[in-house]
Design a protein around this motif. Structure first.
Motif, PDB file in Angstrom:
ATOM      1  N   CYS A   1     -37.502 -18.424 -18.972  1.00  0.00           N
ATOM      2  CA  CYS A   1     -36.694 -17.206 -18.763  1.00  0.00           C
ATOM      3  C   CYS A   1     -34.993 -17.795 -19.047  1.00  0.00           C
ATOM      4  CB  CYS A   1     -36.805 -16.929 -17.044  1.00  0.00           C
ATOM      5  SG  CYS A   1     -36.110 -18.406 -16.071  1.00  0.00           S
TER       6      CYS A   1
ATOM      7  N   HIS B   1     -36.407 -19.322  -5.480  1.00  0.00           N
ATOM      8  CA  HIS B   1     -37.391 -19.987  -6.606  1.00  0.00           C
ATOM      9  C   HIS B   1     -38.968 -19.678  -6.238  1.00  0.00           C
ATOM     10  CE1 HIS B   1     -34.385 -22.978  -8.160  1.00  0.00           C
ATOM     11  NE2 HIS B   1     -33.946 -21.788  -8.422  1.00  0.00           N
TER      12      HIS B   1
ATOM     13  N   ASP C   1     -40.299 -16.930  -5.138  1.00  0.00           N
ATOM     14  CA  ASP C   1     -40.517 -15.608  -5.366  1.00  0.00           C
ATOM     15  C   ASP C   1     -40.653 -15.490  -7.068  1.00  0.00           C
ATOM     16  OD1 ASP C   1     -40.746 -14.949  -2.741  1.00  0.00           O
ATOM     17  OD2 ASP C   1     -38.702 -14.180  -2.800  1.00  0.00           O
ATOM     18  N   LEU C   2     -40.226 -16.531  -7.796  1.00  0.00           N
ATOM     19  CA  LEU C   2     -40.187 -16.278  -9.234  1.00  0.00           C
ATOM     20  C   LEU C   2     -41.587 -15.923  -9.707  1.00  0.00           C
ATOM     21  CD1 LEU C   2     -37.556 -18.717 -10.370  1.00  0.00           C
ATOM     22  CD2 LEU C   2     -37.397 -16.517 -10.544  1.00  0.00           C
TER      23      LEU C   2
ATOM     24  N   CYS D   1     -43.261 -17.450 -11.973  1.00  0.00           N
ATOM     25  CA  CYS D   1     -44.015 -18.613 -12.280  1.00  0.00           C
ATOM     26  C   CYS D   1     -44.657 -19.285 -10.919  1.00  0.00           C
ATOM     27  CB  CYS D   1     -43.338 -19.412 -13.056  1.00  0.00           C
ATOM     28  SG  CYS D   1     -42.019 -20.421 -12.215  1.00  0.00           S
TER      29      CYS D   1
ATOM     30  N   ASN E   1     -44.675 -15.035  -7.624  1.00  0.00           N
ATOM     31  CA  ASN E   1     -44.327 -13.486  -8.171  1.00  0.00           C
ATOM     32  C   ASN E   1     -44.385 -12.453  -7.243  1.00  0.00           C
ATOM     33  OD1 ASN E   1     -44.219 -11.686 -10.361  1.00  0.00           O
ATOM     34  ND2 ASN E   1     -46.212 -11.645 -10.552  1.00  0.00           N
TER      35      ASN E   1
ATOM     36  N   THR F   1     -36.715  -8.745  -4.489  1.00  0.00           N
ATOM     37  CA  THR F   1     -36.343 -10.145  -4.472  1.00  0.00           C
ATOM     38  C   THR F   1     -35.262 -10.358  -5.511  1.00  0.00           C
ATOM     39  OG1 THR F   1     -38.654 -10.328  -5.973  1.00  0.00           O
ATOM     40  CG2 THR F   1     -38.597 -11.300  -3.830  1.00  0.00           C
TER      41      THR F   1
ATOM     42  N   HIS G   1     -34.956 -12.123  -8.496  1.00  0.00           N
ATOM     43  CA  HIS G   1     -35.197 -12.013  -9.750  1.00  0.00           C
ATOM     44  C   HIS G   1     -35.267 -10.514 -10.235  1.00  0.00           C
ATOM     45  CE1 HIS G   1     -39.375 -12.449  -7.997  1.00  0.00           C
ATOM     46  NE2 HIS G   1     -39.644 -11.759  -9.540  1.00  0.00           N
TER      47      HIS G   1
ATOM     48  N   GLU H   1     -34.804 -13.003 -13.848  1.00  0.00           N
ATOM     49  CA  GLU H   1     -35.178 -14.087 -13.673  1.00  0.00           C
ATOM     50  C   GLU H   1     -34.212 -15.461 -14.001  1.00  0.00           C
ATOM     51  OE1 GLU H   1     -39.221 -15.684 -15.035  1.00  0.00           O
ATOM     52  OE2 GLU H   1     -39.627 -13.425 -15.602  1.00  0.00           O
TER      53      GLU H   1
ATOM     54  N   ALA I   1     -31.620 -15.659 -11.147  1.00  0.00           N
ATOM     55  CA  ALA I   1     -32.271 -16.043  -9.778  1.00  0.00           C
ATOM     56  C   ALA I   1     -32.573 -17.622 -10.011  1.00  0.00           C
ATOM     57  CB  ALA I   1     -33.661 -15.310  -9.789  1.00  0.00           C
ATOM     58  N   LEU I   2     -32.938 -17.941 -11.147  1.00  0.00           N
ATOM     59  CA  LEU I   2     -33.137 -19.696 -11.184  1.00  0.00           C
ATOM     60  C   LEU I   2     -31.705 -20.165 -10.943  1.00  0.00           C
ATOM     61  CD1 LEU I   2     -34.711 -21.875 -12.088  1.00  0.00           C
ATOM     62  CD2 LEU I   2     -34.030 -21.290 -14.472  1.00  0.00           C
TER      63      LEU I   2
END
Lengths: 314, 314
Positions: free
Chosen positions: A102, B97, B99-100, B102, B105, B114, B116, B121, B124-125
């Motif tokens: 990402c 993190h 909820d991402l 990878c 989800n 959420t 992201h 993404e 969010a990271l």
């Protein structure tokens, strides 16, 4: 062969000082410390991913800056070793996250598959998160070896270097800048945060391991800012002029990703001249720091590292 | 209507103590502090993502535990407010993190998209990364309000709670456990790290804001461990018995993802009994702490919070 540090013009800025020997000694301590502190007993493969991300690679520039700055102020070497490793952990975590699909979606780093390629995206994400926490854990031992005042100062500097006013903030600007035409001022601000903050923070953490006059700390901050920016200018140059095998990472990716760089903005020759001007600025700050008094050349390692940053070929 | 805290059996464990009033006062301080400390001036939209992740939602259980523990030891309230917010930032970053795509989800959190989903993404990271750094920044003010000893102790506790021996380690076990038949001991170990470490760490951070006998700190640690585990047992129960609208997040997702839970391992009734046993254990630890001497019921907020953790319906 130790390919991590190859000083080329040491003689110019730190006459008679052998950076290779100095780095060799200090890198050995850093590698040993990292290997013992980045633990294998983290559960469910997390430790393997953390160690893969940190060990066996990288120039270790941030640790060397911490140790050189500590030497310049005659500071507490045990505290500095912790700060050196903590700075490297923050750097390592940022690379792991930066390489994720990402973000830059890169598959090669330090000549090896990136962490998410090797361990999966989820584990890479967690390893990065855990490395950031571990950095602060290293700075706060409860064994009485480092005073609370130094621990607090180191945590303060590292948190600010890593966070929204530093590295993470710079990454956000980077993210938002792809495909945009930045001015030189905007590019400088991005790099001041993204790369410069942690490099400068490393210098200041080293200084925080000793007792230093305010003016000397300010001078070290100027030195750190100048080499922080120089580092990125040279990175941009190498992205164009070096190949992937030499760099140990994908060359030419800035242009491929349409990212603004010093080379795209200033051209190659002006970028090189800018890097040399920043080196001169860094050295002038050390001259003015007052740290090399009474015939003691305490800043020799910092001088030689500045040379290495600007004149490296990888 | 304040739906964040709904104590139901306060009378049982802390007679005469009004948790709703206590929480209302303390939550207001926490929300104001978070809003002023989670900055809007972070560059390139990063601040928006950070604030979205933190403000306007959540039970704020960790901050309340910090403040209640500080009250139990008559500690430094300014330091505790910083620690309360720092613990919440770590919790918030972990949700972002987690909820991402990878990881879990997930698209719904606290009744909202959420981070992201809302910001992408990459942002969010970065927001998660920056929130972790900001937590340590909050713990290390340089304005003279908090002693270096307390700053260092808080950073030490938070780093250990968040890292490979704590939350991140638990996440790694969680990741590796999907589809596996865990024993109760393995499940307990996973939750002790994943959720328990930061809840216990919150209690211990509150205690570190005061001067406490070693035995009392140990008792508070036991209390924190018991409610940390109870929290997860109840979470597993609610994942089965409550609906998404009540929870503000996707219900039934553990079963859908084939994750081991207390309910899948022990069944619903035994899980409920286990949660009550843990509550009793937490209260017994407070009884033994020696903190409620001389007719002062200093642990009343901790008692009422333990009740709330176990008997909540969301």
């Amino acid at each position: 062969m130790d390919t991590r540090v190859r000083p080329q013009v040491v003689a110019r800025s730190a006459p008679g000082f052998d950076l290779r020997a100095w780095s060799g000694t200090h890198l050995e301590r850093v590698e040993q410390a990292l290997s013992s502190w980045v633990v294998m007993d983290a559960p469910a493969g997390l430790g393997d991913a953390m160690r893969y991300a940190v060990l066996d690679g990288g120039k270790r520039l941030r640790p060397l800056l911490v140790l050189a700055a500590c030497e310049a102020v005659n500071g507490h070497t045990g505290a500095a070793l912790r700060a050196a490793c903590a700075a490297e952990l923050i750097h390592a975590y940022s690379l792991v996250h930066d390489d994720l699909p990402c973000m830059d979606n890169d598959v090669l780093r330090r000549g090896k598959p990136t962490v998410h390629v090797r361990f999966g995206e989820a584990q890479a994400l967690l390893a990065g998160d855990a490395l950031q926490a571990l950095a602060f854990e290293l700075l706060t031992p409860d064994d009485g070896t480092v005073s609370a005042a130094v621990q607090a100062a180191l945590c303060r500097l590292l948190a600010r270097s890593a966070g929204y006013q530093g590295m993470a903030g710079g990454q956000a600007i980077d993210l938002a800048s792809v495909g945009l035409a930045l001015s030189e001022a905007q590019l400088r601000e991005m790099h001041r945060l993204k790369t410069g903050a942690l490099l400068q923070g490393s210098v200041l953490m080293g200084a925080a391991c000793g007792v230093v006059p305010v003016a000397a700390t300010a001078a070290l901050g100027e030195y750190g800012a100048a080499i922080g920016l120089a580092f990125q200018v040279v990175d941009d140059i190498l992205d164009v002029t070096a190949d992937s095998a030499t760099l140990g990472k994908t060359a030419g990716k800035d242009a491929a990703q349409d990212k603004p760089t010093y080379v795209s903005l200033l051209g190659l020759e002006r970028s090189r001249a800018y890097a040399q001007a920043l080196l001169a600025q860094a050295l002038a700050a050390l001259d003015a720091s007052g740290l090399d008094t009474n015939g003691q050349a305490r800043t020799h390692a910092l001088r030689a590292l500045a040379d290495m940053v600007v004149n490296r070929d990888k």
